[in-house]
Design a protein around this motif. Structure first.
Motif, PDB file in Angstrom:
ATOM      1  N   VAL A 140       0.979  -1.266  -0.012  1.00 44.55           N
ATOM      2  CA  VAL A 140      -0.104   0.054   0.006  1.00 44.55           C
ATOM      3  C   VAL A 140       0.710   1.320   0.147  1.00 44.55           C
ATOM      4  O   VAL A 140       0.781   2.262  -0.736  1.00 44.55           O
ATOM      5  N   LEU A 141       1.933   1.172   0.724  1.00 44.60           N
ATOM      6  CA  LEU A 141       2.853   2.262   0.819  1.00 44.60           C
ATOM      7  C   LEU A 141       3.355   2.599  -0.459  1.00 44.60           C
ATOM      8  O   LEU A 141       3.398   3.761  -0.950  1.00 44.60           O
ATOM      9  N   ILE A 142       4.194   1.444  -1.222  1.00 42.29           N
ATOM     10  CA  ILE A 142       4.796   1.912  -2.374  1.00 42.29           C
ATOM     11  C   ILE A 142       3.752   2.218  -3.288  1.00 42.29           C
ATOM     12  O   ILE A 142       4.095   3.148  -4.140  1.00 42.29           O
ATOM     13  N   TRP A 143       2.558   1.675  -3.291  1.00 45.80           N
ATOM     14  CA  TRP A 143       1.577   2.147  -4.125  1.00 45.80           C
ATOM     15  C   TRP A 143       1.301   3.416  -3.953  1.00 45.80           C
ATOM     16  O   TRP A 143       1.331   4.057  -5.113  1.00 45.80           O
ATOM     17  N   PHE A 144       1.181   3.980  -2.813  1.00 48.90           N
ATOM     18  CA  PHE A 144       0.565   5.234  -2.599  1.00 48.90           C
ATOM     19  C   PHE A 144       1.842   6.160  -2.938  1.00 48.90           C
ATOM     20  O   PHE A 144       1.676   7.318  -3.531  1.00 48.90           O
ATOM     21  N   LEU A 145       3.175   5.918  -2.723  1.00 55.76           N
ATOM     22  CA  LEU A 145       4.290   6.905  -3.107  1.00 55.76           C
ATOM     23  C   LEU A 145       4.488   6.938  -4.553  1.00 55.76           C
ATOM     24  O   LEU A 145       4.850   7.827  -4.974  1.00 55.76           O
ATOM     25  N   SER A 146       3.974   5.880  -5.146  1.00 55.89           N
ATOM     26  CA  SER A 146       4.120   5.969  -6.723  1.00 55.89           C
ATOM     27  C   SER A 146       2.926   6.678  -7.275  1.00 55.89           C
ATOM     28  O   SER A 146       2.736   7.061  -8.405  1.00 55.89           O
ATOM     29  N   TYR A 147       1.695   6.808  -6.402  1.00 57.12           N
ATOM     30  CA  TYR A 147       0.437   7.454  -6.969  1.00 57.12           C
ATOM     31  C   TYR A 147       0.544   8.805  -6.503  1.00 57.12           C
ATOM     32  O   TYR A 147       0.007   9.623  -7.299  1.00 57.12           O
ATOM     33  N   VAL A 164      -0.421  11.389 -10.184  1.00 57.33           N
ATOM     34  CA  VAL A 164       0.582  11.881 -10.825  1.00 57.33           C
ATOM     35  C   VAL A 164       1.128  10.626 -11.827  1.00 57.33           C
ATOM     36  O   VAL A 164       0.747   9.488 -11.351  1.00 57.33           O
ATOM     37  N   ASP A 165       1.815  11.095 -12.958  1.00 53.47           N
ATOM     38  CA  ASP A 165       2.489  10.307 -13.689  1.00 53.47           C
ATOM     39  C   ASP A 165       3.638   9.628 -12.619  1.00 53.47           C
ATOM     40  O   ASP A 165       4.273  10.236 -11.927  1.00 53.47           O
ATOM     41  N   MET A 166       3.602   8.174 -12.969  1.00 51.68           N
ATOM     42  CA  MET A 166       4.634   7.549 -11.842  1.00 51.68           C
ATOM     43  C   MET A 166       5.897   8.002 -11.827  1.00 51.68           C
ATOM     44  O   MET A 166       6.798   8.145 -10.635  1.00 51.68           O
ATOM     45  N   ASN A 167       6.389   8.257 -13.253  1.00 54.53           N
ATOM     46  CA  ASN A 167       7.800   8.864 -13.147  1.00 54.53           C
ATOM     47  C   ASN A 167       7.970  10.456 -12.435  1.00 54.53           C
ATOM     48  O   ASN A 167       8.915  10.674 -12.115  1.00 54.53           O
ATOM     49  N   MET A 223      11.755   9.941  -7.211  1.00 52.91           N
ATOM     50  CA  MET A 223      12.508  10.854  -6.762  1.00 52.91           C
ATOM     51  C   MET A 223      13.560   9.964  -5.490  1.00 52.91           C
ATOM     52  O   MET A 223      14.710  10.104  -5.815  1.00 52.91           O
ATOM     53  N   ILE A 224      13.017   9.173  -4.778  1.00 49.65           N
ATOM     54  CA  ILE A 224      13.595   8.478  -3.901  1.00 49.65           C
ATOM     55  C   ILE A 224      14.487   7.447  -4.391  1.00 49.65           C
ATOM     56  O   ILE A 224      15.750   7.248  -4.281  1.00 49.65           O
ATOM     57  N   GLY A 225      14.004   6.699  -5.357  1.00 48.91           N
ATOM     58  CA  GLY A 225      14.580   5.575  -6.344  1.00 48.91           C
ATOM     59  C   GLY A 225      15.455   5.965  -7.197  1.00 48.91           C
ATOM     60  O   GLY A 225      16.632   5.486  -7.380  1.00 48.91           O
ATOM     61  N   GLY A 226      15.339   7.197  -7.620  1.00 48.61           N
ATOM     62  CA  GLY A 226      16.285   7.698  -8.731  1.00 48.61           C
ATOM     63  C   GLY A 226      17.346   8.152  -7.889  1.00 48.61           C
ATOM     64  O   GLY A 226      18.776   8.083  -8.523  1.00 48.61           O
ATOM     65  N   PHE A 227      17.447   8.830  -6.724  1.00 50.84           N
ATOM     66  CA  PHE A 227      18.586   8.922  -5.953  1.00 50.84           C
ATOM     67  C   PHE A 227      19.457   7.599  -5.904  1.00 50.84           C
ATOM     68  O   PHE A 227      20.747   7.703  -6.086  1.00 50.84           O
ATOM     69  N   LEU A 228      19.002   6.767  -5.402  1.00 51.70           N
ATOM     70  CA  LEU A 228      19.747   5.408  -5.199  1.00 51.70           C
ATOM     71  C   LEU A 228      20.188   4.897  -6.663  1.00 51.70           C
ATOM     72  O   LEU A 228      21.289   4.259  -6.633  1.00 51.70           O
ATOM     73  N   GLY A 229      19.353   5.113  -7.518  1.00 46.49           N
ATOM     74  CA  GLY A 229      19.606   4.491  -8.908  1.00 46.49           C
ATOM     75  C   GLY A 229      20.919   5.051  -9.533  1.00 46.49           C
ATOM     76  O   GLY A 229      21.671   4.279 -10.152  1.00 46.49           O
ATOM     77  N   THR A 230      21.465   6.335  -9.031  1.00 51.45           N
ATOM     78  CA  THR A 230      22.483   7.023  -9.487  1.00 51.45           C
ATOM     79  C   THR A 230      23.705   6.110  -8.913  1.00 51.45           C
ATOM     80  O   THR A 230      24.632   5.946  -9.478  1.00 51.45           O
ATOM     81  N   LEU A 231      23.498   5.931  -7.619  1.00 52.80           N
ATOM     82  CA  LEU A 231      24.535   5.212  -6.914  1.00 52.80           C
ATOM     83  C   LEU A 231      24.574   3.689  -7.367  1.00 52.80           C
ATOM     84  O   LEU A 231      26.019   2.998  -7.501  1.00 52.80           O
ATOM     85  N   LEU A 232      23.640   3.080  -7.846  1.00 53.46           N
ATOM     86  CA  LEU A 232      23.810   1.658  -8.666  1.00 53.46           C
ATOM     87  C   LEU A 232      24.055   1.689 -10.027  1.00 53.46           C
ATOM     88  O   LEU A 232      24.344   0.576 -10.546  1.00 53.46           O
ATOM     89  N   ALA A 233      23.991   2.851 -10.612  1.00 49.81           N
ATOM     90  CA  ALA A 233      24.407   2.772 -12.035  1.00 49.81           C
ATOM     91  C   ALA A 233      25.771   1.947 -12.524  1.00 49.81           C
ATOM     92  O   ALA A 233      25.556   1.334 -13.321  1.00 49.81           O
ATOM     93  N   PRO A 234      26.853   2.223 -11.482  1.00 51.01           N
ATOM     94  CA  PRO A 234      27.923   1.428 -11.843  1.00 51.01           C
ATOM     95  C   PRO A 234      27.754  -0.128 -11.872  1.00 51.01           C
ATOM     96  O   PRO A 234      28.637  -0.898 -12.534  1.00 51.01           O
ATOM     97  N   ILE A 235      26.680  -0.679 -11.160  1.00 47.15           N
ATOM     98  CA  ILE A 235      26.677  -2.060 -11.227  1.00 47.15           C
ATOM     99  C   ILE A 235      25.547  -2.595 -12.017  1.00 47.15           C
ATOM    100  O   ILE A 235      25.120  -3.602 -11.960  1.00 47.15           O
ATOM    101  N   GLY A 236      25.165  -1.632 -12.840  1.00 48.21           N
ATOM    102  CA  GLY A 236      24.178  -1.959 -13.757  1.00 48.21           C
ATOM    103  C   GLY A 236      22.732  -1.732 -13.821  1.00 48.21           C
ATOM    104  O   GLY A 236      21.860  -2.450 -14.575  1.00 48.21           O
ATOM    105  N   PHE A 237      22.221  -1.322 -12.566  1.00 52.22           N
ATOM    106  CA  PHE A 237      20.861  -1.178 -12.590  1.00 52.22           C
ATOM    107  C   PHE A 237      20.230   0.289 -12.296  1.00 52.22           C
ATOM    108  O   PHE A 237      20.135   0.379 -11.027  1.00 52.22           O
ATOM    109  N   GLY A 238      21.021   1.328 -13.032  1.00 52.05           N
ATOM    110  CA  GLY A 238      20.551   2.637 -12.395  1.00 52.05           C
ATOM    111  C   GLY A 238      19.132   3.320 -12.691  1.00 52.05           C
ATOM    112  O   GLY A 238      18.902   4.521 -12.624  1.00 52.05           O
TER     113      GLY A 238
END
Lengths: 668, 75
Positions: A524-531, A539-542, A548-563
């Motif tokens: 429910v929380l995930i769905w709400f945060l994406s809603y 809003v549009d999910m993007n 926003m939260i995931g995007g920040f982590l994504g930059t850290l994870l880019a070097p290992i292949g899933f940004g």
């Protein structure tokens, strides 16, 4: 209300007796003071409660598991003890019985495996035993339910008022010392003579307790003086050996009068099985074959078809039913979105793996109940020794394949504290069944032809990382701690249906509970945060908060292949429970079921990235429940943080090597 | 003579377990295996792996190193 404590040696059929005496109802709670779990069952016929305690050989504890019983006797209020005794190993079992009788609470002795003892040519006169022990002794065969009514009868007859502690004379020197110590002890509900005896035996929890009332230097002086005087006059060097010798003499005297042997003994079946399964050459291959079969059944032959059927049921009839139900009551589009996109997608995505999880737990229970687990410890010991561990450490790891939480707890049976600590910290590297949904999702999308191989490689990687870490830790932080190994090999037993199903349910119900709590709430929380997002609701999910939260982590994870922000968001929620990663992706990619999710994922990852991602999921952090149990079992915040920190570091490094290495090799 | 010198399938009487690691010794005693016990070496696992021992119908496993610290005599 009567509280009966069930006490006995390991492998005496305690669980069978517990099940025979209690209904299906039971709960797990915590003791006051010490945070260790106890299992409580309601005795049939409204007799009261039965408390299941860990199997021990002596009240004087050697491992954590065993300290539980001493602490129970010291801190808990109980009305009686039900002592289960293996009739075919009386001499050893009665040692504990004696210590319990010295405590002075009413005791009922259940002489279990009476049939086995008979088969071995033992003739036991229970009336005589009862006479010397001054307490009821009942022959039972717990697995068949024989004698259970008698046990209940005697439990009902218990009268706490007229119970006297059994008194054995320990010789003048020790008796004088006991009296001297007793004079120093304050009045409490605890029996003083028993406390004094346990003190001289070296029982640590008793020492700790006495230190609160008597000056430690006084205690040490009494102990040292007595031990010295005993050493001067007797042939034994230590007090605990002396006390043991007196008790064994007493037991042997009793047994001489109460037991007669008949000479015919054939080679027991267990010995014949052991000749094969711990065989020089065949031991290891047989173990490997068994594990292979277990995994084949769980994931291939039995588990997958069941999971597929359940998936079809949830995404089909269940979703449609709820959908038209919501339509009929005129629910708003918001409510419909919460329920269908949040809860059904999130919880359903995880529930479909329950059959596989239950099957794996069933096989683990089967290995435990049959007596084979102890042989696994034997077979694996030589290999584990290389890495500074012992064969017993492999058992928590196998259990960890089912779920890390009981795996970490199973480490309690390891005697050496540093080896136990190491096993606790390394067990989360074992790929638990909650991680399986993630592998299945990705392996199905990218490596459909080699699915089994990819999943197997992850299990294998987990073991390799754990062993390498063990080697590193035993040569650095935990250096100079000798590894020891000693294991009891109980006779093989044909597993009992009821016990098997009960322990499978015990282990597996946690998953269902998680689905109803963590995963439901998380979904429910995930769905709400994406809603919701800075721009408002729907809003549009993007543009959502989650992006926003995931995007920040994504930059850290880019070097290992899933940004991507979706991967980042899924990893955060995966800390709640690993299977939530699937729920999260189901919601984030707004997918109706697992197979269409696989299609979507196949479009947003390349195979190399996908493999790096599942390796990261395997290693990156123990889930919340495991972290909690590590904290509880190690009783150390430092080691808990260590277990989280090192897994994160290792996961990043290994995924980095896989992804960057793969790119260099032209796989990306 | 120590337990490690015994042929598989043969029995011996324990003379001393004083030299065995403290934890292992306590567990052996718990299982009723001590000075005076008659013990049978049932088999061993390869590459210096552990031994299976039996005393009075009770099977246990210990490492070879520990077995070599248990002093025994022939029956």
């Amino acid at each position: 209300m009567m509280n009966v404590a069930l006490i006995g040696n390991p492998n005496t059929g305690k669980t069978s007796l517990f099940n025979a005496l209690t209904g299906f109802y039971e709960y797990v709670g915590n003791w006051s003071g010490v945070t260790v779990e106890k299992k409580v069952g309601k005795l049939k016929d409204e007799l009261g409660q039965l408390i299941d305690l860990p199997g021990i050989y002596s009240l004087n504890p050697l491992s954590e598991d065993e300290a539980v019983v001493s602490n129970f006797l010291l801190t808990e209020d109980f009305s009686a003890v039900l002592n289960i005794v293996d009739a075919s190993q009386l001499e050893r079992n009665l040692y504990l019985t004696l210590q319990v009788l010295e405590y002075g609470k009413p005791v009922v002795i259940a002489l279990n495996m009476f049939d086995v003892a008979k088969g071995r040519g033992l003739k036991i006169d229970t009336e005589k035993l009862s006479l010397y022990m001054k307490t009821p002794v009942i022959p039972v065969v717990a697995r068949k339910g024989t004698g259970i009514d008698q046990v209940k009868h005697y439990l009902r007859e218990i009268n706490a008022e007229n119970q006297e502690a059994l008194v054995i004379h320990y010789g003048e020197i020790l008796e004088n010392a006991i009296q001297k110590l007793i004079r120093q002890l304050p009045d409490s509900r605890l029996p003083k003579r028993w406390l004094a005896l346990q003190f001289f035996e070296g029982n640590k929890p008793v020492w700790e307790l006495l230190k609160k009332h008597v000056d430690e230097s006084v205690l040490q002086k009494i102990f040292a003086e007595t031990e010295k005087r005993i050493a001067e006059t007797e042939s034994v060097s230590s007090l605990d050996r002396y006390i043991r010798q007196i008790r064994r003499q007493w037991i042997c005297n009793v047994l001489e009068k109460a037991i007669s042997h008949s000479p015919d003994r054939k080679v027991p079946l267990s010995d014949r099985i052991d000749r094969i399964v711990v065989h020089k050459v065949w031991g290891m291959p047989i173990f490997m074959l068994l594990m292979y079969l277990v995994f084949k059944f769980t994931f291939d032959w039995l588990g997958s078809p069941l999971s597929d059927a359940l998936d079809a049921f949830i995404t089909g009839p269940v979703t449609n039913g709820i959908s038209s139900g919501l339509e009929a009551i005129g629910a708003s589009s918001f409510v419909k979105a919460v329920i269908l996109d949040g809860i059904v997608a999130g919880v359903g995505g995880v529930l479909v793996f329950v059959p596989q999880i239950m099957i794996l737990f069933f096989f683990i229970s089967l290995l435990e109940d049959s007596g084979y687990m102890a042989r696994v410890a034997m077979v694996m010991d030589r290999l584990m020794e290389i890495f500074g561990l012992n064969g017993k450490a492999f058992i928590p790891m196998i259990i960890g394949f089912g779920c890390n939480v009981p795996g970490v707890m199973a480490a309690r049976t390891i005697e050496q504290p540093s080896e136990r600590l190491l096993t606790i910290v390394l067990t989360p590297m074992m790929s638990c069944s909650a991680r399986l949904p993630v592998y299945t999702l990705f392996a199905g999308a990218f490596f459909a032809e080699n699915q089994a191989l990819v999943v197997f490689s992850l299990y294998f990687l987990g073991i390799v990382v754990a062993l390498v870490m063990a080697k590193i830790l035993t040569s650095t932080l935990l250096k100079h701690k000798e590894s020891v190994f000693v294991v009891e090999l109980p006779p093989y037993r044909v597993p009992q249906g009821q016990v098997l199903f009960r322990s499978t349910w015990e282990k597996g119900k946690g998953f269902l509970r998680k689905a109803g709590t963590f995963i439901l709430g998380g979904s429910v929380l995930i769905w709400f945060l994406s809603y919701a997002g800075p721009g408002g609701l729907s809003v549009d999910m993007n543009e959502s908060y989650l992006a926003m939260i995931g995007g920040f982590l994504g930059t850290l994870l880019a070097p290992i292949g899933f940004g991507t922000w979706q991967a980042g968001a899924a990893l955060i929620t995966g800390f709640l429970a690993k299977e939530v990663v699937v729920s999260t992706m189901n919601i984030l990619y707004a997918s109706p079921d697992i197979s269409s999710l696989q299609g979507i994922i196949a479009g947003s990852f390349i195979p190399l990235e996908a493999f790096s991602f599942i390796v990261f999921i395997l290693l990156y952090i123990p889930c919340l429940a495991t972290v909690a149990v590590i904290r509880k079992e190690t009783n150390s915040l430092r080691w808990t943080l260590f277990s989280m920190g090192y897994s994160l570091a290792i996961a990043y490094v290994i995924s980095l090597i896989i992804y960057q290495g793969g790119k260099l090799l032209g796989l990306g | 003579m120590t337990l490690a010198d015994i042929q598989p399938g043969k029995k011996a009487r324990i003379v001393s377990i004083e030299n065995v690691n403290k934890l292992v010794r306590r567990r052996l005693i718990d299982l009723g295996i001590m000075e005076g016990s008659i013990i049978c070496l049932k088999n061993s696992l390869p590459f210096g792996g552990p031994y299976t021992l039996e005393a009075d119908g009770q099977s246990i496993g210990i490492r070879r190193r520990e077995a070599s610290l248990i002093e025994v005599s022939n029956l």
